[in-house]
Enzyme design. Structure first.
Site, mmCIF file in Angstrom:
data_model
loop_
_atom_site.group_PDB
_atom_site.id
_atom_site.type_symbol
_atom_site.label_atom_id
_atom_site.label_comp_id
_atom_site.label_asym_id
_atom_site.label_seq_id
_atom_site.Cartn_x
_atom_site.Cartn_y
_atom_site.Cartn_z
ATOM 1 N N ARG A 182 43.982 42.036 85.351
ATOM 2 C CA ARG A 182 45.248 42.560 84.846
ATOM 3 C C ARG A 182 45.314 44.043 85.186
ATOM 4 O O ARG A 182 44.334 44.767 84.968
ATOM 5 C CB ARG A 182 45.319 42.364 83.323
ATOM 6 C CG ARG A 182 46.666 42.712 82.743
ATOM 7 C CD ARG A 182 46.670 42.620 81.221
ATOM 8 N NE ARG A 182 46.497 43.923 80.618
ATOM 9 C CZ ARG A 182 46.680 44.179 79.324
ATOM 10 N NH1 ARG A 182 47.018 43.207 78.491
ATOM 11 N NH2 ARG A 182 46.516 45.388 78.842
ATOM 12 N N TYR A 228 50.910 52.538 76.262
ATOM 13 C CA TYR A 228 50.080 51.509 75.642
ATOM 14 C C TYR A 228 49.478 50.622 76.728
ATOM 15 O O TYR A 228 50.133 50.281 77.702
ATOM 16 C CB TYR A 228 50.920 50.651 74.688
ATOM 17 C CG TYR A 228 50.074 49.658 73.944
ATOM 18 C CD1 TYR A 228 49.218 50.072 72.930
ATOM 19 C CD2 TYR A 228 50.090 48.313 74.275
ATOM 20 C CE1 TYR A 228 48.414 49.182 72.256
ATOM 21 C CE2 TYR A 228 49.297 47.397 73.601
ATOM 22 C CZ TYR A 228 48.459 47.843 72.593
ATOM 23 O OH TYR A 228 47.654 46.958 71.929
ATOM 24 N N ASP A 236 51.018 42.975 81.893
ATOM 25 C CA ASP A 236 51.514 42.787 80.527
ATOM 26 C C ASP A 236 52.617 43.806 80.260
ATOM 27 O O ASP A 236 52.379 45.019 80.370
ATOM 28 C CB ASP A 236 50.341 42.994 79.543
ATOM 29 C CG ASP A 236 50.655 42.553 78.124
ATOM 30 O OD1 ASP A 236 51.836 42.339 77.814
ATOM 31 O OD2 ASP A 236 49.692 42.421 77.333
ATOM 32 N N HIS A 253 54.128 43.949 77.304
ATOM 33 C CA HIS A 253 54.023 44.266 75.871
ATOM 34 C C HIS A 253 55.355 44.242 75.136
ATOM 35 O O HIS A 253 55.645 45.136 74.331
ATOM 36 C CB HIS A 253 53.342 45.636 75.690
ATOM 37 C CG HIS A 253 51.890 45.609 76.018
ATOM 38 N ND1 HIS A 253 51.349 46.287 77.093
ATOM 39 C CD2 HIS A 253 50.866 44.954 75.448
ATOM 40 C CE1 HIS A 253 50.047 46.047 77.140
ATOM 41 N NE2 HIS A 253 49.737 45.240 76.170
ATOM 42 N N GLU A 259 53.283 38.975 81.534
ATOM 43 C CA GLU A 259 53.072 38.617 80.127
ATOM 44 C C GLU A 259 54.014 39.364 79.194
ATOM 45 O O GLU A 259 54.299 40.545 79.412
ATOM 46 C CB GLU A 259 51.615 38.962 79.788
ATOM 47 C CG GLU A 259 51.263 38.734 78.335
ATOM 48 C CD GLU A 259 49.879 39.285 78.006
ATOM 49 O OE1 GLU A 259 49.067 39.500 78.931
ATOM 50 O OE2 GLU A 259 49.626 39.521 76.822
ATOM 51 N N GLU A 304 50.851 35.686 72.384
ATOM 52 C CA GLU A 304 49.664 36.181 71.673
ATOM 53 C C GLU A 304 49.979 36.505 70.212
ATOM 54 O O GLU A 304 49.070 36.525 69.389
ATOM 55 C CB GLU A 304 49.051 37.403 72.380
ATOM 56 C CG GLU A 304 49.902 38.645 72.330
ATOM 57 C CD GLU A 304 49.275 39.851 73.025
ATOM 58 O OE1 GLU A 304 48.627 39.677 74.063
ATOM 59 O OE2 GLU A 304 49.461 40.969 72.519
ATOM 60 N N ARG A 332 49.910 31.813 75.294
ATOM 61 C CA ARG A 332 48.821 32.770 75.055
ATOM 62 C C ARG A 332 48.210 32.682 73.663
ATOM 63 O O ARG A 332 47.428 33.548 73.269
ATOM 64 C CB ARG A 332 49.386 34.183 75.236
ATOM 65 C CG ARG A 332 49.935 34.478 76.598
ATOM 66 C CD ARG A 332 48.931 35.225 77.432
ATOM 67 N NE ARG A 332 48.572 36.476 76.833
ATOM 68 C CZ ARG A 332 47.318 36.884 76.652
ATOM 69 N NH1 ARG A 332 46.314 36.140 77.029
ATOM 70 N NH2 ARG A 332 47.071 38.069 76.104
ATOM 71 N N GLU A 367 41.668 35.337 78.754
ATOM 72 C CA GLU A 367 41.558 36.799 78.755
ATOM 73 C C GLU A 367 40.158 37.204 78.291
ATOM 74 O O GLU A 367 39.594 36.609 77.379
ATOM 75 C CB GLU A 367 42.597 37.400 77.800
ATOM 76 C CG GLU A 367 42.532 38.917 77.731
ATOM 77 C CD GLU A 367 43.585 39.523 76.819
ATOM 78 O OE1 GLU A 367 44.203 38.791 76.032
ATOM 79 O OE2 GLU A 367 43.785 40.750 76.914
ATOM 80 N N TRP A 424 58.303 46.446 70.347
ATOM 81 C CA TRP A 424 56.882 46.500 70.648
ATOM 82 C C TRP A 424 56.473 45.225 71.312
ATOM 83 O O TRP A 424 56.868 44.169 70.910
ATOM 84 C CB TRP A 424 56.151 46.734 69.338
ATOM 85 C CG TRP A 424 54.793 46.253 69.331
ATOM 86 C CD1 TRP A 424 54.320 45.122 68.746
ATOM 87 C CD2 TRP A 424 53.699 46.888 69.920
ATOM 88 N NE1 TRP A 424 53.005 45.025 68.933
ATOM 89 C CE2 TRP A 424 52.580 46.102 69.664
ATOM 90 C CE3 TRP A 424 53.536 48.055 70.663
ATOM 91 C CZ2 TRP A 424 51.321 46.450 70.105
ATOM 92 C CZ3 TRP A 424 52.300 48.377 71.096
ATOM 93 C CH2 TRP A 424 51.198 47.598 70.822
HETATM 94 C C1 CS2 Z 1 47.182 42.921 74.638
HETATM 95 C C2 CS2 Z 1 46.347 43.276 73.434
HETATM 96 O O1 CS2 Z 1 45.359 41.630 75.299
HETATM 97 C C3 CS2 Z 1 46.559 41.802 75.416
HETATM 98 O O2 CS2 Z 1 47.263 41.134 76.145
HETATM 99 O O3 CS2 Z 1 48.517 42.692 74.431
HETATM 100 O O4 CS2 Z 1 45.718 44.472 73.726
HETATM 101 C C4 CS2 Z 1 47.099 43.420 72.121
HETATM 102 O O5 CS2 Z 1 48.010 44.457 72.200
HETATM 103 C C5 CS2 Z 1 46.139 43.616 71.002
HETATM 104 O O6 CS2 Z 1 45.280 42.532 70.934
HETATM 105 C C6 CS2 Z 1 46.858 43.810 69.694
HETATM 106 O O7 CS2 Z 1 45.979 43.707 68.632
HETATM 107 MG MG MG Z 2 49.239 41.094 75.692
#
Ligand code: CS2
Ligand code: MG
Length: 402
Positions: free
Chosen positions: A147, A159, A210, A212, A236, A262, A283, A339, A402
């Site tokens: 990634r 982030y 990602d 996010h 993602e 996720e 995910r 992951e 977010w």
């Molecule tokens: C992220 C994570 O792994 C990922 O894909 O989105 O870093 C996520 O933000 C964290 O697990 C949040 O706790």
């Molecule tokens: Mg993620």
């Protein structure tokens, strides 16, 4: 056989983890991860105050019934706190069942469908050059899927771009830090990143990204389209998915494969995106989605709609969760990818485990149960430290998705 004792343990060997330990009257014990990043104490209290008293005296072998008892019996269903607590119980009971049967958990889930789980590693840099260097490091370590995230020119912190490269930790100690964001700058930058990566590394390595949850559906559609020449493995969390129907718009416009889920907690969160074939990878992970019992049902639904699994595996999911994911990954037919973020040395010492990495794949090992232990004495040396994920604002100060 009866559950004689159950208790939670909080530790912070670099980051916070909540672990549930269930002990039976015949001396078997099982572990479950109950960590919810930034809200750890809520799940701990849910377990200590409301779940553990209901578990004592129950037969730990009745995993499905105990799952339904905790889910339906509470009246208040779903949500990350509830589902993380149920997950911890569920995974601990699978661990116990494996030990009782003297088999690794994957054998109880149907046996091996593959030899190992292909994983993706995390390369991130402050700019494109640094990200290229990081991708090169993961490729040299044998990763087949990587990634890539990069800082964006004109935005001070992004982030997903870590200070500490190998041991990336998304939460920060103290109160939530604030990050800034510009969708326009991001949408212009990301295609340049992936163009550079393909020029440098060629077509063979799988590349992932990602977003996010930062884009609207039409912005995500634009990003997906602009990334098509670089054939990503997946894009993602392009859009926040409370409104699952939003993914219809993304899907109509791009062939870039989409991954999502996720932050989902139950099969209901994923129902529309799976049954309308709006995503390619789901995910969800055991810890935030009700454990192995519930994730198996999600995978079965996904299987008939051509959706593969790609379990969340960031550092805030403990080694217990990673082990549970690996037993699941190698047993289900519709596994896609796992992951993998390395835990710190301290975390690995608190949670000694049998899983191992080689040649781009993780293997769960063959110990009975999950193959993870817990060093309670060592854990006690790392007391809880308040930590939060950063919040996100637009450059003009507006609170942002977010
Ligand atoms: C992220 C994570 O792994 C990922 O894909 O989105 O870093 C996520 O933000 C964290 O697990 C949040 O706790
Ligand atoms: Mg993620």
């Amino acid at each position: 056989m009866k559950i004689e004792r159950a208790y939670t343990i909080l530790t912070c060997p670099g980051r916070n983890f909540v672990t549930l330990k269930i002990v039976t009257d015949e001396g078997f014990h099982g572990l479950g991860d109950a960590t919810l990043n930034g809200r750890e104490l809520a799940v701990k209290a849910y377990l200590d105050e409301h779940v553990v008293p209901c578990l004592l005296g129950r037969d730990p072998r009745n995993i499905e019934d105990i799952w339904q008892y905790l889910y339906r019996g509470a009246y208040w269903r779903r949500g990350p706190v509830t589902m993380a607590a149920i997950a911890a119980v569920d995974v601990a009971l699978w661990d116990i069942k494996g030990k009782l049967a003297a088999m690794p958990v994957y054998q109880l889930l149907g046996g091996k469908s593959r030899c190992g789980a292909m994983v993706y590693g995390h390369a991130n840099g402050r700019d494109i050059e640094e990200t290229i260097d990081e991708v090169a490091k993961y490729a040299a370590m044998g990763y087949r899927a990587i990634r890539a995230q990069s800082g964006i020119p004109g935005i001070p912190s992004t982030y997903g771009v870590a200070k500490d490269k190998l041991y990336y930790e998304p939460a920060e100690k103290g109160l939530p830090p604030e990050n800034f964001w510009s969708t326009e700058k991001y949408l212009l930058h990301v295609p340049k990143l992936f163009e550079s990566l393909r020029v440098k590394f060629g077509d063979d390595v799988h590349l992932l990204h990602d977003a996010h949850h930062r884009l609207t559906p039409i912005e995500a559609a634009r990003l997906g389209k602009s990334l098509e020449p670089y054939h990503l493995f997946w894009l993602e969390d392009a859009v926040t998915a409370e409104l699952q129907e939003g993914f219809r718009i993304v899907r109509q416009h791009t062939t870039t494969p989409l991954a999502l889920g996720e932050v989902f907690n139950t099969i209901w969160d994923a129902k529309t995106v799976i049954t309308e074939q709006l995503i390619d990878y789901i995910r969800m992970a055991t810890v935030h989605s009700g454990g192995i019992t519930h994730l198996k049902k999600v995978a079965s639904l996904a299987e008939i709609y051509h959706v593969l699994t790609g379990c969340h595996g960031a550092t805030d999911l403990s080694p217990v969760s990673l082990a549970a994911a690996l037993h699941f990954d190698i047993s289900v037919n519709n596994f896609g990818i796992q992951e993998y973020m390395l835990h710190t040395r301290e975390t690995d010492e608190v949670f000694p485990h049998t899983y191992s990495f080689s040649d781009g794949f993780l293997h769960p090992g063959d110990a009975p149960g999950l193959g993870v232990d817990y060093d309670e004495k060592l854990a006690a040396q790392f007391p809880y430290e308040r930590a939060y994920l950063p919040i996100n604002r637009k450059l003009d100060g507006t609170m942002f998705n977010w």
